[in-house]
Design an enzyme around this catalytic site. Structure first.
Site, mmCIF file in Angstrom:
data_model
loop_
_atom_site.group_PDB
_atom_site.id
_atom_site.type_symbol
_atom_site.label_atom_id
_atom_site.label_comp_id
_atom_site.label_asym_id
_atom_site.label_seq_id
_atom_site.Cartn_x
_atom_site.Cartn_y
_atom_site.Cartn_z
ATOM 1 N N LYS A 1 0.761 -1.299 -0.187
ATOM 2 C CA LYS A 1 -0.353 -0.004 0.378
ATOM 3 C C LYS A 1 1.227 1.255 0.332
ATOM 4 O O LYS A 1 0.127 2.224 -0.855
ATOM 5 C CB LYS A 1 -1.042 -0.065 1.482
ATOM 6 C CG LYS A 1 -0.510 -0.072 2.076
ATOM 7 C CD LYS A 1 -1.134 -2.319 2.925
ATOM 8 C CE LYS A 1 -0.439 -1.885 4.279
ATOM 9 N NZ LYS A 1 -0.596 -3.663 4.784
ATOM 10 N N LYS B 1 -3.642 3.525 2.989
ATOM 11 C CA LYS B 1 -4.904 2.754 2.270
ATOM 12 C C LYS B 1 -6.245 3.918 1.759
ATOM 13 O O LYS B 1 -6.402 3.441 1.094
ATOM 14 C CB LYS B 1 -5.350 1.698 3.414
ATOM 15 C CG LYS B 1 -4.777 0.940 3.434
ATOM 16 C CD LYS B 1 -4.243 0.636 5.078
ATOM 17 C CE LYS B 1 -3.462 -1.511 5.148
ATOM 18 N NZ LYS B 1 -3.755 -2.104 6.621
ATOM 19 N N GLY C 1 -2.771 -10.528 8.071
ATOM 20 C CA GLY C 1 -2.674 -11.348 9.041
ATOM 21 C C GLY C 1 -2.437 -12.432 7.524
ATOM 22 O O GLY C 1 -2.421 -12.260 6.560
ATOM 23 N N GLU D 1 3.223 -3.997 10.961
ATOM 24 C CA GLU D 1 4.066 -4.291 9.190
ATOM 25 C C GLU D 1 5.884 -4.018 10.783
ATOM 26 O O GLU D 1 6.169 -3.987 11.905
ATOM 27 C CB GLU D 1 4.468 -2.636 9.287
ATOM 28 C CG GLU D 1 2.806 -2.407 8.826
ATOM 29 C CD GLU D 1 3.162 -2.692 7.282
ATOM 30 O OE1 GLU D 1 4.193 -3.612 6.514
ATOM 31 O OE2 GLU D 1 2.681 -3.234 6.743
HETATM 32 N N1 NAP Z 1 1.384 -8.385 6.774
HETATM 33 C C1 NAP Z 1 0.094 -8.522 6.512
HETATM 34 O O1 NAP Z 1 -1.076 -8.402 7.382
HETATM 35 C C2 NAP Z 1 -0.637 -7.653 5.499
HETATM 36 C C3 NAP Z 1 -1.573 -6.953 5.332
HETATM 37 C C4 NAP Z 1 -1.967 -6.630 4.001
HETATM 38 C C5 NAP Z 1 -0.424 -6.550 2.789
HETATM 39 N N2 NAP Z 1 0.623 -5.801 3.839
HETATM 40 C C6 NAP Z 1 1.590 -6.003 2.675
HETATM 41 O O2 NAP Z 1 2.181 -7.601 2.375
HETATM 42 C C7 NAP Z 1 3.948 -6.675 2.019
HETATM 43 C C8 NAP Z 1 4.759 -7.770 2.246
HETATM 44 O O3 NAP Z 1 3.844 -7.857 3.421
HETATM 45 P P1 NAP Z 1 4.451 -8.742 5.109
HETATM 46 O O4 NAP Z 1 3.869 -8.753 6.848
HETATM 47 O O5 NAP Z 1 4.696 -10.565 4.430
HETATM 48 O O6 NAP Z 1 6.433 -8.472 5.352
HETATM 49 P P2 NAP Z 1 6.790 -8.943 5.798
HETATM 50 O O7 NAP Z 1 6.708 -10.547 6.701
HETATM 51 O O8 NAP Z 1 8.623 -8.661 6.129
HETATM 52 O O9 NAP Z 1 7.790 -9.841 5.291
HETATM 53 C C9 NAP Z 1 8.924 -9.355 3.715
HETATM 54 C C10 NAP Z 1 9.306 -10.217 2.791
HETATM 55 O O10 NAP Z 1 10.156 -9.551 1.839
HETATM 56 C C11 NAP Z 1 10.737 -9.465 1.075
HETATM 57 N N3 NAP Z 1 11.975 -8.505 0.561
HETATM 58 C C12 NAP Z 1 12.473 -7.091 1.258
HETATM 59 N N4 NAP Z 1 13.355 -6.853 0.318
HETATM 60 C C13 NAP Z 1 12.832 -7.644 -1.166
HETATM 61 C C14 NAP Z 1 13.424 -6.873 -1.476
HETATM 62 N N5 NAP Z 1 14.249 -6.066 -2.167
HETATM 63 N N6 NAP Z 1 13.664 -8.217 -3.054
HETATM 64 C C15 NAP Z 1 13.164 -9.355 -2.456
HETATM 65 N N7 NAP Z 1 12.715 -9.643 -1.540
HETATM 66 C C16 NAP Z 1 12.294 -8.696 -0.576
HETATM 67 C C17 NAP Z 1 11.650 -10.126 3.051
HETATM 68 O O11 NAP Z 1 13.336 -11.351 2.181
HETATM 69 P P3 NAP Z 1 13.649 -12.076 3.769
HETATM 70 O O12 NAP Z 1 12.817 -13.095 3.645
HETATM 71 O O13 NAP Z 1 14.622 -12.258 2.598
HETATM 72 O O14 NAP Z 1 13.949 -11.283 4.488
HETATM 73 C C18 NAP Z 1 10.740 -11.531 2.705
HETATM 74 O O15 NAP Z 1 10.219 -12.409 2.264
HETATM 75 C C19 NAP Z 1 4.451 -5.135 2.860
HETATM 76 O O16 NAP Z 1 3.959 -4.459 1.681
HETATM 77 C C20 NAP Z 1 2.802 -4.960 3.468
HETATM 78 O O17 NAP Z 1 2.802 -3.335 3.432
HETATM 79 C C21 NAP Z 1 0.836 -6.974 4.588
#
Ligand code: NAP
Length: 431
Positions: free
Chosen positions: A99, A199, A297, A184
């Site tokens: 977002k 958002k 989640g 986050e």
């Molecule tokens: N969590 C939620 O509930 C949720 C809900 C809606 C939207 N989102 C959005 O979804 C996205 C991901 O969230 P998340 O919670 O899954 O984050 P997260 O658990 O912190 O995971 C981030 C992932 O991105 C990878 N990464 C970071 N920089 C990178 C790069 N330059 N190239 C390739 N991979 C890279 C990391 O690699 P490593 O594993 O190697 O560290 C990790 O696997 C974010 O934009 C967030 O705002 C999340």
């Protein structure tokens, strides 16, 4: 015969959302989407998937002609922008959950979609599992949409619920949200309202065709909310929520902001607890409609990503109907807002800025008032978020000009009738 497009996916990110998607894809063989490669950042991390799937070389995905869909779910907005723009230019459709990246670069991304003809879908970026973007796009016509208000940030809602219903302090509640994958990695994004306004920027484009940078919207988070505010809320039988809202004003312009708000028990948002999100849409003929679901989640977010992937099989793309096919309403600062303000010291409160003040409690260490301010005061000044000041909107906060004159008059009359025109250190009603 299945005439749907065959999808070969390159996935960026294998964190909360990415791994969730991997598992969900395994349980959805009917989708016939083949996950070819996953690009991650740290090669040393242990993964719950075959090692051969992973790479740290983004070009392996972006330059692979067989991959026709890039799914981008990483936590680095700048890198995400590079990945998404390169993918679109390389004639790949894209699904993204970022977002922050989408909100900050919406204009450029719109241009690129037009230029390349590729599809960029991002349902999970708004309210995770709630399909609100596609509903706004497909179902609600601009002229019919009176207002939209929502709880769009699962982690602040989770924190507020745990604080006010289970008595956890702010830090405990935040740590719990992070442990459960609702917050986050940088908590400031959630707590200080950045995530919610990002958002809201996205939803404004789909609700009204308004494309604004998030910096131009008035917003705040829950960082200034005090226990004493919660006690006042309880006394009034309200709850406190971080509410994003947009309302069509009588002059056709739109009022939009993201601020903490007192929510009454008969409001649909009152029942939105923990990591859930809720969206209330009010339109001319359907009246109010309420969407409810998990706003964060692993699986709930992955489910929205999956739905976008599935939509790509039949070449779905956002038409941005309100933006391209309607007259776009202007964003307005020309209205008034009814609000509660609590503070430690009078010196930080510009009393003269209030149109009038309805309640005034100066006895305790933590003081508060309820009054009406021009919205431009919030837009142009910062006193309301500094010096430990807490601003929480009243349940129906937006007051339009016509209404304010009428209310002002009746308040004046009432004050005169009761013979207490000046009960406060300054005149209760600005003349
Ligand atoms: N969590 C939620 O509930 C949720 C809900 C809606 C939207 N989102 C959005 O979804 C996205 C991901 O969230 P998340 O919670 O899954 O984050 P997260 O658990 O912190 O995971 C981030 C992932 O991105 C990878 N990464 C970071 N920089 C990178 C790069 N330059 N190239 C390739 N991979 C890279 C990391 O690699 P490593 O594993 O190697 O560290 C990790 O696997 C974010 O934009 C967030 O705002 C999340």
């Amino acid at each position: 015969m299945d005439t749907h497009k065959q999808l070969t996916i390159g996935l960026f990110g294998f964190g909360v959302v990415g791994e969730g998607l991997y598992k969900v894809l395994q349980q959805t063989p009917s989708l016939k989407a083949n996950l070819k490669k996953v690009c991650i950042k740290n090669p040393g991390k242990k993964r719950n998937a075959p090692a051969s799937l992973f790479t740290t070389d983004k070009d392996e995905l972006l330059n692979d002609p067989e991959i026709n869909v890039i799914v981008e779910v990483i936590d680095d907005a700048d890198a995400a922008f590079q990945i998404v723009t390169t993918a679109l230019k390389n004639k790949k459709d894209v699904v993204s959950a970022s977002k922050k990246m989408i909100a900050e670069h919406l204009s450029a991304l719109l241009e690129l979609q037009e230029k390349t003809g590729q599809s960029l879908l991002y349902e999970s970026a708004a309210c995770a599992s709630i399909p609100v973007i596609r509903n706004l796009e497909e179902y609600y016509d601009n002229d019919l949409l009176h207002s939209i208000k929502a709880i769009v940030n699962g982690s602040t809602n989770f924190i507020l619920t745990k604080m006010f219903e289970e008595g956890l302090d702010f830090k405990q509640a935040l740590i719990l949200a992070q442990q459960l994958g609702f917050a986050e990695s940088n908590p400031k994004l959630d707590v200080e309202g950045y995530d919610a306004v990002n958002k809201w920027t996205i939803l404004l484009a789909h609700a009204y065709g308004i494309v604004e940078h998030p910096d131009n919207l008035v917003f705040n988070g829950i960082q200034n909310i005090q226990l004493s505010d919660a006690l006042v809320a309880k006394e009034k039988h309200y709850d406190i929520k971080l509410v994003a809202q947009a309302k069509k004003l009588l002059d056709g312009k739109v009022a939009a902001f993201v601020l903490p708000q007192f929510v009454k028990q008969d409001d649909h948002l009152f029942f939105v607890k923990n990591e859930y999100n809720g969206v209330v849409i009010e339109s001319s003929f359907a009246d109010k409609q309420f969407f409810y679901g998990k706003g964060a989640g692993s699986f709930p977010t992955a489910s929205a990503v999956l739905s976008d992937i599935s939509a790509l099989r039949y070449n779905y793309r956002y038409e941005y109907k309100k933006l391209y096919h309607h007259i776009i309403p202007e964003l307005s600062n020309d209205f008034y807002i009814k609000t509660y303000v609590s503070f430690d010291d009078w010196q930080f409160i510009p009393k003269e800025k209030f149109e009038w003040i309805e309640e005034w409690h100066a006895e305790a260490d933590r003081k508060y008032l309820v009054g009406v301010l021009p919205f431009s005061e919030l837009k142009n000044n910062n006193w309301w978020r500094e010096n430990n000041t807490s601003l929480i909107l009243a349940p129906e906060p937006v007051i339009e000009d016509v209404e304010i004159r009428r209310l002002k008059k009746s308040t004046n009359n009432l004050a005169f009738r009761q013979g207490n025109f000046s009960p406060f250190p300054f005149s209760a009603v600005k003349n």
